[in-house]
Design an enzyme around this catalytic site. Structure first.
Site, PDB file in Angstrom:
ATOM      1  N   SER A   1       0.834  -1.014   0.225  1.00 37.23           N
ATOM      2  CA  SER A   1      -0.083   0.128   0.019  1.00 37.23           C
ATOM      3  C   SER A   1       0.876   1.311  -0.028  1.00 37.23           C
ATOM      4  O   SER A   1       1.889   1.204   0.604  1.00 37.23           O
ATOM      5  CB  SER A   1      -0.829  -0.034   1.183  1.00 37.23           C
ATOM      6  OG  SER A   1      -1.393   1.244   1.678  1.00 37.23           O
TER       7      SER A   1
ATOM      8  N   TYR B   1      -1.531  -1.491  11.250  1.00 38.07           N
ATOM      9  CA  TYR B   1      -1.869  -1.697   9.689  1.00 38.07           C
ATOM     10  C   TYR B   1      -0.785  -1.541   8.890  1.00 38.07           C
ATOM     11  O   TYR B   1      -0.160  -2.382   8.071  1.00 38.07           O
ATOM     12  CB  TYR B   1      -3.319  -1.249   9.185  1.00 38.07           C
ATOM     13  CG  TYR B   1      -3.388  -1.239   7.718  1.00 38.07           C
ATOM     14  CD1 TYR B   1      -3.528  -2.417   7.004  1.00 38.07           C
ATOM     15  CD2 TYR B   1      -3.224  -0.139   6.881  1.00 38.07           C
ATOM     16  CE1 TYR B   1      -3.769  -2.554   5.824  1.00 38.07           C
ATOM     17  CE2 TYR B   1      -3.447  -0.261   5.653  1.00 38.07           C
ATOM     18  CZ  TYR B   1      -3.617  -1.650   4.933  1.00 38.07           C
ATOM     19  OH  TYR B   1      -3.618  -1.536   3.404  1.00 38.07           O
TER      20      TYR B   1
ATOM     21  N   LYS C   1       2.281  -3.775   6.606  1.00 36.69           N
ATOM     22  CA  LYS C   1       2.705  -3.777   5.267  1.00 36.69           C
ATOM     23  C   LYS C   1       4.284  -3.589   5.259  1.00 36.69           C
ATOM     24  O   LYS C   1       4.893  -4.058   4.418  1.00 36.69           O
ATOM     25  CB  LYS C   1       2.059  -2.647   4.486  1.00 36.69           C
ATOM     26  CG  LYS C   1       0.234  -3.004   4.625  1.00 36.69           C
ATOM     27  CD  LYS C   1       0.026  -4.222   3.572  1.00 36.69           C
ATOM     28  CE  LYS C   1      -1.313  -4.558   3.485  1.00 36.69           C
ATOM     29  NZ  LYS C   1      -1.688  -5.505   2.940  1.00 36.69           N
TER      30      LYS C   1
HETATM   31  C1  WQD Z   1      -9.458   8.889   1.638  1.00 40.99           C
HETATM   32  C2  WQD Z   1      -9.912  10.379   1.808  1.00 40.99           C
HETATM   33  C3  WQD Z   1     -10.286  10.790   4.221  1.00 40.99           C
HETATM   34  C4  WQD Z   1     -14.092   8.749   4.403  1.00 40.99           C
HETATM   35  C5  WQD Z   1      -6.776   3.972   3.369  1.00 40.99           C
HETATM   36  C6  WQD Z   1      -5.548   3.216   3.678  1.00 40.99           C
HETATM   37  C7  WQD Z   1      -4.791   2.763   2.607  1.00 40.99           C
HETATM   38  C8  WQD Z   1      -5.577   2.113   1.520  1.00 40.99           C
HETATM   39  C9  WQD Z   1      -7.233   2.609   1.232  1.00 40.99           C
HETATM   40  C10 WQD Z   1      -5.969  -0.356   1.925  1.00 40.99           C
HETATM   41  C11 WQD Z   1      -9.249  10.911   3.081  1.00 40.99           C
HETATM   42  C12 WQD Z   1     -11.511  10.996   3.495  1.00 40.99           C
HETATM   43  C13 WQD Z   1     -12.847   9.300   4.012  1.00 40.99           C
HETATM   44  C14 WQD Z   1     -15.211   9.678   4.832  1.00 40.99           C
HETATM   45  C15 WQD Z   1     -13.836  11.799   3.947  1.00 40.99           C
HETATM   46  N1  WQD Z   1      -5.339   0.777   1.538  1.00 40.99           N
HETATM   47  N2  WQD Z   1     -12.586  10.689   3.836  1.00 40.99           N
HETATM   48  N3  WQD Z   1     -14.907  11.028   4.631  1.00 40.99           N
HETATM   49  O1  WQD Z   1      -7.231   6.797   4.377  1.00 40.99           O
HETATM   50  O2  WQD Z   1      -6.613   7.467   2.033  1.00 40.99           O
HETATM   51  O3  WQD Z   1      -6.427   5.120   2.865  1.00 40.99           O
HETATM   52  O4  WQD Z   1      -7.612   3.033   2.706  1.00 40.99           O
HETATM   53  O5  WQD Z   1      -6.601  -1.232   2.377  1.00 40.99           O
HETATM   54  O6  WQD Z   1      -3.942   1.812   2.823  1.00 40.99           O
HETATM   55  O7  WQD Z   1      -4.809   3.939   4.718  1.00 40.99           O
HETATM   56  O8  WQD Z   1      -8.465   6.119   2.229  1.00 40.99           O
HETATM   57  O9  WQD Z   1     -11.048   6.367   1.752  1.00 40.99           O
HETATM   58  O10 WQD Z   1     -10.534   6.099   4.170  1.00 40.99           O
HETATM   59  O11 WQD Z   1      -9.808   8.184   2.744  1.00 40.99           O
HETATM   60  O12 WQD Z   1     -13.640  12.878   4.147  1.00 40.99           O
HETATM   61  O13 WQD Z   1     -16.229   9.502   5.429  1.00 40.99           O
HETATM   62  O14 WQD Z   1     -11.314  10.648   2.162  1.00 40.99           O
HETATM   63  O15 WQD Z   1     -10.080  11.833   5.220  1.00 40.99           O
HETATM   64  O16 WQD Z   1      -8.734  12.377   2.954  1.00 40.99           O
HETATM   65  P1  WQD Z   1      -7.015   6.410   2.948  1.00 40.99           P
HETATM   66  P2  WQD Z   1     -10.070   6.625   2.643  1.00 40.99           P
END
Ligand code: WQD
Length: 343
Positions: free
Chosen positions: A126, A151, A155
């Site tokens: 990741s 997590y 990785k």
């Molecule tokens: C994306 C953006 C949130 C939810 C994570 C893991 C990564 C990966 C994918 C694995 C961020 C914003 C989110 C919400 C929001 N791999 N957000 N409201 O955190 O970039 O990555 O998932 O499995 O390893 O770290 O992904 O989709 O959670 O967030 O505003 O309700 O959306 O703050 O900026 P992230 P995400």
């Protein structure tokens, strides 16, 4: 005879899309999954798309005895290892669960590979291994920062375990794929992301809000140092991502590289902000999304997007789908889940 690939976590989100692509490329696929975060019905979706029902075993990769009997029963040419726990927040509260599941699983597979003459393993890593980048886009040589969560740490540790094992002279090869943010669903509407409970990730939360399962999306912060103040990510279509795995497995099995371990970023090379993604959703779905800006989420990275040149040049792989089509596929999948009465 067709090559036989073991796909761990093959009923999961990225796993299921990869199984379909492998079958399409003529591979015989055996799936194992402990169904902790997926459902065996996914097998029907896979079968509808490819016309081939993959062999499935409900099995936990931390159970070495079970794995060993599987390796005796089947002679695998390669492994694609998706099976892992992946919720960042949960990993902070249940670190041992994450270390056990993610690390023991990999060690078990690696230990069994030489004895059973399995040539290579593709490992799901990741962009989380980079932490907050010093500059974007980020390439594979960027420094690895201390992990922000257990997590993320699993990785990083797993990448090191693979490197150490292969470089100790083990007769295997590995390709480590660092995913950016996979989103969307298969265009057929037969498989997609199926989060259990309240979605933690942005796109399932958007589509569930759009369809009325959730009342409102919280946007975590609009005071970041980005053009619109919201975080920036590299959102990559899941089918594009799945295709890279087929290229990677073929590269290993056909010895196309002299290097025993290779690492590739899988992203589009373009960043999009959370607010931009919401706009795209509204445009392609025709729905207006109920959202509000709230405080930043702890542990979030401000902005990160991939430099995918190495994957483009060396693998000959490029992300092709537009964000619009990808968001539309996610929306169609959400509507499909309602039609099927699943959600
Ligand atoms: C994306 C953006 C949130 C939810 C994570 C893991 C990564 C990966 C994918 C694995 C961020 C914003 C989110 C919400 C929001 N791999 N957000 N409201 O955190 O970039 O990555 O998932 O499995 O390893 O770290 O992904 O989709 O959670 O967030 O505003 O309700 O959306 O703050 O900026 P992230 P995400």
């Amino acid at each position: 005879m067709n090559r036989k690939i073991l796909v761990t976590g093959g009923t999961g989100y990225i796993g299921s899309h990869t199984v379909v692509e492998l079958q399409g490329a003529g591979y015989e696929v055996v799936i194992i999954d402990n169904l902790s975060n997926s459902n065996a019905d996914v097998l029907d979706g896979i079968t509808k798309i490819s016309g081939i029902k993959p062999l499935f075993y409900e099995m936990d990769c931390t159970d070495k005895n079970a794995l060993e009997s599987l390796f005796k029963e089947h002679s695998f040419d390669g492994i694609i290892h998706f099976a892992a726990s992946k919720a960042v927040g949960e990993s902070v509260h249940k670190p041992l669960l994450y270390y056990r599941n993610n690390i023991v699983s990999l060690i078990n597979l690696l230990e069994l590979m030489p004895e059973h003459k399995v040539k290579g393993i593709v490992f799901s890593s990741s962009c989380t291994v980079y932490g907050e980048p010093d500059k974007n886009p980020i390439d594979e040589n960027a420094p690895i920062k201390p992990a922000a969560s257990p997590y993320g740490n699993t990785k990083q540790i797993n990448e090191e375990i693979i490197q150490d094992f292969v470089h100790s002279g083990a007769p295997i090869k590995s390709i480590i794929l660092r995913y950016f943010n996979p989103i969307g669903a298969h265009p057929s509407g037969e498989i997609g992301e199926l989060p259990i409970g309240v979605p933690q990730n942005l796109v399932p939360f958007i589509t569930q809000t759009g369809i009325g399962i959730r009342e409102q999306l919280s946007v975590f912060g609009d005071d970041y140092n980005t053009p619109d103040g919201s975080c920036i990510r590299d959102f990559i279509n899941v089918v594009d991502l799945a295709k890279a795995h087929v290229i990677a497995i073929e590269r290993m099995l056909e010895d196309k590289s002299d290097e025993k371990v290779e690492i590739f970023n899988l992203g589009t090379g373009k960043g999009a902000s959370v607010l931009e993604l919401i706009n795209i959703f509204e445009k392609v779905s025709g729905e207006s999304l109920n959202y509000k800006i709230v405080n930043r989420r702890e542990g979030d990275i401000e902005q990160i997007w991939a430099q995918p040149d190495k994957a483009n040049k060396v693998l000959g792989w490029t992300a092709r789908e537009s964000l619009e089509d990808t968001m539309l596929s996610a929306w169609n999948w959400q509507k499909r889940l309602r039609e099927k009465g699943i959600m």
